[in-house]
Design an enzyme around this catalytic site. Sequence first.
Site, PDB file in Angstrom:
ATOM      1  N   ASP A  13      31.164  42.497  29.770  1.00  0.00           N
ATOM      2  CA  ASP A  13      31.376  41.910  31.289  1.00  0.00           C
ATOM      3  C   ASP A  13      29.939  40.396  30.849  1.00  0.00           C
ATOM      4  O   ASP A  13      28.741  41.132  30.606  1.00  0.00           O
ATOM      5  CB  ASP A  13      31.311  42.962  32.280  1.00  0.00           C
ATOM      6  CG  ASP A  13      31.277  42.053  33.525  1.00  0.00           C
ATOM      7  OD1 ASP A  13      31.933  43.186  34.638  1.00  0.00           O
ATOM      8  OD2 ASP A  13      30.424  41.380  34.072  1.00  0.00           O
ATOM      9  N   ASP A 107      35.909  36.825  33.264  1.00  0.00           N
ATOM     10  CA  ASP A 107      34.960  37.028  32.390  1.00  0.00           C
ATOM     11  C   ASP A 107      34.345  38.910  31.864  1.00  0.00           C
ATOM     12  O   ASP A 107      33.820  39.304  31.801  1.00  0.00           O
ATOM     13  CB  ASP A 107      33.391  37.088  33.065  1.00  0.00           C
ATOM     14  CG  ASP A 107      33.021  38.281  34.206  1.00  0.00           C
ATOM     15  OD1 ASP A 107      33.958  38.830  34.937  1.00  0.00           O
ATOM     16  OD2 ASP A 107      31.501  38.430  34.371  1.00  0.00           O
ATOM     17  N   GLU A 108      35.406  39.734  31.877  1.00  0.00           N
ATOM     18  CA  GLU A 108      35.007  40.983  32.077  1.00  0.00           C
ATOM     19  C   GLU A 108      36.844  41.490  30.915  1.00  0.00           C
ATOM     20  O   GLU A 108      37.633  41.010  31.216  1.00  0.00           O
ATOM     21  CB  GLU A 108      34.943  41.378  32.239  1.00  0.00           C
ATOM     22  CG  GLU A 108      35.637  42.155  33.857  1.00  0.00           C
ATOM     23  CD  GLU A 108      35.651  42.933  34.370  1.00  0.00           C
ATOM     24  OE1 GLU A 108      35.054  43.732  35.102  1.00  0.00           O
ATOM     25  OE2 GLU A 108      35.048  42.597  35.501  1.00  0.00           O
TER      26      GLU A 108
HETATM   27  P1  TTP Z   1      31.475  39.181  38.021  1.00  0.00           P
HETATM   28  O1  TTP Z   1      31.582  39.919  36.975  1.00  0.00           O
HETATM   29  O2  TTP Z   1      31.654  40.396  39.065  1.00  0.00           O
HETATM   30  O3  TTP Z   1      29.966  39.309  38.852  1.00  0.00           O
HETATM   31  P2  TTP Z   1      29.198  38.102  37.813  1.00  0.00           P
HETATM   32  O4  TTP Z   1      29.166  37.402  36.396  1.00  0.00           O
HETATM   33  O5  TTP Z   1      28.411  36.857  38.473  1.00  0.00           O
HETATM   34  O6  TTP Z   1      27.735  38.791  38.114  1.00  0.00           O
HETATM   35  P3  TTP Z   1      27.493  40.336  37.208  1.00  0.00           P
HETATM   36  O7  TTP Z   1      26.307  39.589  35.570  1.00  0.00           O
HETATM   37  O8  TTP Z   1      26.275  41.162  37.817  1.00  0.00           O
HETATM   38  O9  TTP Z   1      28.419  40.614  35.822  1.00  0.00           O
HETATM   39  O10 TTP Z   1      32.776  38.581  38.244  1.00  0.00           O
HETATM   40  C1  TTP Z   1      32.763  37.477  37.866  1.00  0.00           C
HETATM   41  C2  TTP Z   1      32.916  36.281  38.059  1.00  0.00           C
HETATM   42  O11 TTP Z   1      33.853  35.966  38.552  1.00  0.00           O
HETATM   43  C3  TTP Z   1      31.530  35.458  39.130  1.00  0.00           C
HETATM   44  O12 TTP Z   1      30.824  34.951  38.209  1.00  0.00           O
HETATM   45  C4  TTP Z   1      32.562  34.267  39.795  1.00  0.00           C
HETATM   46  C5  TTP Z   1      33.254  35.848  39.852  1.00  0.00           C
HETATM   47  N1  TTP Z   1      33.804  36.265  41.602  1.00  0.00           N
HETATM   48  C6  TTP Z   1      34.288  35.672  43.031  1.00  0.00           C
HETATM   49  O13 TTP Z   1      34.605  34.623  42.479  1.00  0.00           O
HETATM   50  N2  TTP Z   1      33.858  35.972  43.908  1.00  0.00           N
HETATM   51  C7  TTP Z   1      33.232  37.129  44.309  1.00  0.00           C
HETATM   52  O14 TTP Z   1      34.009  37.830  44.601  1.00  0.00           O
HETATM   53  C8  TTP Z   1      33.041  38.313  42.656  1.00  0.00           C
HETATM   54  C9  TTP Z   1      32.284  39.423  42.280  1.00  0.00           C
HETATM   55  C10 TTP Z   1      32.980  37.469  41.562  1.00  0.00           C
HETATM   56 MG    MG Z   2      29.702  39.287  35.478  1.00  0.00          MG
END
Ligand code: TTP
Ligand code: MG
Length: 357
Positions: A13, A107-108
């Site tokens: 992720d 992203d994951e």
């Molecule tokens: P996430 O992997 O949940 O968050 P992140 O990568 O920003 O942070 P983390 O380091 O905690 O993993 O989500 C991935 C992407 O998806 C995030 O960068 C933006 C998008 N996203 C949205 O557009 N709306 C949301 O509510 C969430 C949770 C994520």
């Molecule tokens: Mg993330």
Amino acid sequence: MAELRQRTILHVDMDCFYAAVEIRENPSLRGKPVAVGGSSGRGVLTTCNYEAREFGCHSAMPGFKARQLCPHLQIVPVRHDLYRRESQKIRAIFQDYTQLVEPLSLDEAYLDITDLGRGGAAVALEIRDRIRDETGLTASAGIAPNKFLAKVASDWRKPDGQFEVTVGTADAFVAQLPVERIWGVGKRTAEKLHGLGLQSCADLQKLSLVELDTHFGKFGRGLYNLCRGIDSRSVSPNRERKSISSERTFSVNLDSAEQGLERLAPMVEELRIDCSSKHSERMIRERFVKLKFEDFSVTTAQHAARDIDPAGFTELLEEGWQRGEGKSVRLIGAGVRFVPERDVALASGQLEMELVS
Ligand code: TTP
Ligand code: MG
């Protein structure tokens, strides 16, 4: 038997993905609190970097609130195309290790690397190094014998870290997890569990299968297994969601479209949150509202659309309601269907053409 074979699953992720891409593109932002999206009146943050999180900012927070918490917050606009491109590079790296890659969002992804025959932690380290070299971005990873544990583990050393749960440490790891961490446990189920005095997976393990079944129906079996760290779901690369929806069956049938509209509003909001958090990379092609009437007949009203606009769902509900010719309604569903991923490039081309013409 294949099911009994010990598997090695990675969950990778990206760290504050959209924000990290924006900071890489504009290094003057580095070290400052940065959020992506949410600058307009009622907009919400898609994400923010870890500097901004120290102030209490988080995904889905209204921009105005984030600015109150963090007056120096730098808010930049969302650029989905850019994130899609980075996502493709990252997926190409995963594909160098295994064909068993199951992306969950831009992203994951889960990777089943059992057949590589190498230690999971070493492979995770190598993949994260390659992501850093090839994209300038950092990723975190979880390594575990199944998907559930791998996903929880990838959060354990965030950002830019990794954590391994082995067969030997799984029991202790899972016992201390709050029930919220269980896959499929949302706010409502968590509240119900807390109401029963259950906070951790260890607490939940005390309930029998029959008890769980009584309280949670079909999901009881899932809870029984997951709170013990048991998860046999395989990593399935072809998984592609065609649609998402939320559905409610009412204890008392609804007699009027007005009652229906009242129930519809929170469902549409739920859908919007689900879509922007878990499916932000997907393009919407259709909205639909499904109604099940008192006689169990079902109708679905739908129309072409690109977004989740509550007014559109109102129209669809009214259309469906009329088809019932006065029958009361026992279930409402609201959802969107997605453009298949393979058609997305084509569809975005069409969209651009519509915008310029
Ligand atoms: P996430 O992997 O949940 O968050 P992140 O990568 O920003 O942070 P983390 O380091 O905690 O993993 O989500 C991935 C992407 O998806 C995030 O960068 C933006 C998008 N996203 C949205 O557009 N709306 C949301 O509510 C969430 C949770 C994520
Ligand atoms: Mg993330």
